[in-house]
Design an enzyme around this catalytic site. Structure first.
Site, PDB file in Angstrom:
ATOM      1  N   SER A  15      42.620  42.508  57.517  1.00 43.94           N
ATOM      2  CA  SER A  15      42.048  43.206  58.454  1.00 43.94           C
ATOM      3  C   SER A  15      40.292  43.011  58.573  1.00 43.94           C
ATOM      4  CB  SER A  15      42.313  44.848  58.574  1.00 43.94           C
ATOM      5  OG  SER A  15      41.658  45.306  57.341  1.00 43.94           O
ATOM      6  N   LEU A  87      41.765  37.342  46.202  1.00 41.12           N
ATOM      7  CA  LEU A  87      42.195  37.754  44.933  1.00 41.12           C
ATOM      8  C   LEU A  87      41.814  37.246  43.768  1.00 41.12           C
ATOM      9  CD1 LEU A  87      46.016  39.137  45.236  1.00 41.12           C
ATOM     10  CD2 LEU A  87      44.058  40.430  44.028  1.00 41.12           C
ATOM     11  N   ILE A  90      36.348  33.378  41.590  1.00 42.56           N
ATOM     12  CA  ILE A  90      35.815  32.078  42.331  1.00 42.56           C
ATOM     13  C   ILE A  90      35.423  30.996  41.301  1.00 42.56           C
ATOM     14  CG2 ILE A  90      33.882  30.961  44.021  1.00 42.56           C
ATOM     15  CD1 ILE A  90      35.843  32.690  45.170  1.00 42.56           C
ATOM     16  N   HIS A 106      33.420  44.830  48.512  1.00 41.80           N
ATOM     17  CA  HIS A 106      34.244  45.639  47.490  1.00 41.80           C
ATOM     18  C   HIS A 106      34.627  47.161  48.015  1.00 41.80           C
ATOM     19  CE1 HIS A 106      36.105  46.200  43.542  1.00 41.80           C
ATOM     20  NE2 HIS A 106      35.445  47.540  43.341  1.00 41.80           N
ATOM     21  N   ASP A 147      32.086  41.069  40.814  1.00 42.25           N
ATOM     22  CA  ASP A 147      31.664  42.146  41.207  1.00 42.25           C
ATOM     23  C   ASP A 147      30.270  42.545  40.587  1.00 42.25           C
ATOM     24  OD1 ASP A 147      33.861  42.717  42.799  1.00 42.25           O
ATOM     25  OD2 ASP A 147      34.954  43.905  41.113  1.00 42.25           O
ATOM     26  N   GLU A 176      34.261  49.403  56.184  1.00 38.74           N
ATOM     27  CA  GLU A 176      34.174  47.945  56.066  1.00 38.74           C
ATOM     28  C   GLU A 176      34.072  47.352  57.581  1.00 38.74           C
ATOM     29  OE1 GLU A 176      36.324  46.963  52.072  1.00 38.74           O
ATOM     30  OE2 GLU A 176      38.003  47.046  53.760  1.00 38.74           O
TER      31      GLU A 176
END
Ligand code: GAR
Length: 193
Positions: A15, A87, A90, A106, A147, A176
Site C-alpha cells: 500500500s 522484510l 539490507i 517503521h 531501525d 504513512e
C-alpha cells in the site's frame, strides 16, 4: 535537471508502494524506476503491474551475495532506495554503495518497538499489549543495524481505549500514506550528494 530515480524494496501488500508511485507520477525530477520484491506471491507485485511500474522478483541468495543485484539497480540508473514494508536485512554491500541514500519507514515511534522481528502487525500487537496511549511512524536512514539509522521524521497518533491491533494498523497506514511520499521528496531534494 536529470531526474533522481528510486527503487522501492517491498515484501508485502504494497500500500505504501502504491501511494509513493501515485505521488511521484505527478512530479518531475523524481521517478520510481522499479520495484524490487523478494516474494513472488506478494500483493505488491500485482499492484506494480496495475500501475505500470517494472517489478523484479529476486531470491534471497541473489540479494545476500550480490549475484547481479547491484547490476540490476545500475541498469535502471537507481540513485535512491526506499524501503516500504521490506522484510530482509539490507546487506552491507548495498549500504556501502548507497551511502546516505536508503530510507525506511517503521510503523512505531522508534527507538521503541524496533529491531529484529518487529514488522507489521507484530509491532501493533506489542504496542497494544503494553497499553501504550500513542504510537506513530518513523522515517529514517538505513544503516547496518535494524531501525537504528538517523531519524528524518516522526508523526504520532493516539490510541483509544479498546483499540485493537487492527485499528492501530489502520491509523498507522493513514499516517504513512499521508507523510511518506512527501518526506521522501523533501529528503531527496535537500540531499547535497
Ligand atoms: C508498513 O506499515 C511499514 O511501516 C511496515 O510494514 C508495513 C507495510 O505495509 N514496515 C515494517 O514493519 C518494517 N519494520 P504495505 O506493504 O501496505 O506498504
Amino acid at each position: 535537471m536529470i531526474a533522481k530515480k528510486i527503487a522501492i524494496f517491498a515484501s508485502g501488500s504494497g500500500s505504501n508502494t502504491q501511494s509513493i508511485i501515485e505521488y511521484f507520477q505527478q512530479k518531475e525530477n523524481i521517478e520510481i524506476a522499479l520495484i524490487m520484491c523478494n516474494k513472488s506471491n506478494a500483493f505488491v507485485v500485482q499492484r506494480a503491474q496495475k500501475l505500470g511500474v517494472k517489478c523484479i522478483v529476486f531470491n534471497s541468495e541473489t540479494f545476500k551475495n550480490n549475484l547481479g543485484f547491484l547490476d540490476i539497480l545500475s541498469k535502471y540508473e537507481v540513485n535512491w532506495i526506499v524501503l516500504a514494508g521490506f522484510l530482509l536485512k539490507i546487506p552491507e554491500y548495498i549500504i556501502e554503495d548507497f551511502q546516505g541514500k536508503i530510507i525506511n519507514i517503521h510503523p512505531a515511534l522508534l527507538p521503541k518497538y524496533g529491531g529484529k522481528g518487529m514488522y507489521g502487525m507484530n509491532v501493533h500487537r506489542s504496542v497494544i499489549e503494553n497499553n501504550e496511549t500513542e504510537s506513530g511512524i518513523s522515517i529514517h536512514y538505513v544503516n547496518k543495524n535494524y531501525d537504528e539509522g538517523k531519524m528524518i521524521f516522526q508523526a504520532s497518533c493516539a490510541i483509544n481505549a479498546g483499540d485493537s491491533p487492527e485499528d492501530l494498523a489502520n491509523k498507522i497506514r493513514l499516517l504513512e500514506h499521508q507523510h511518506y511520499p512527501k518526506v521522501i521528496e523533501e529528503t531527496i531534494k535537500n540531499s547535497t550528494q
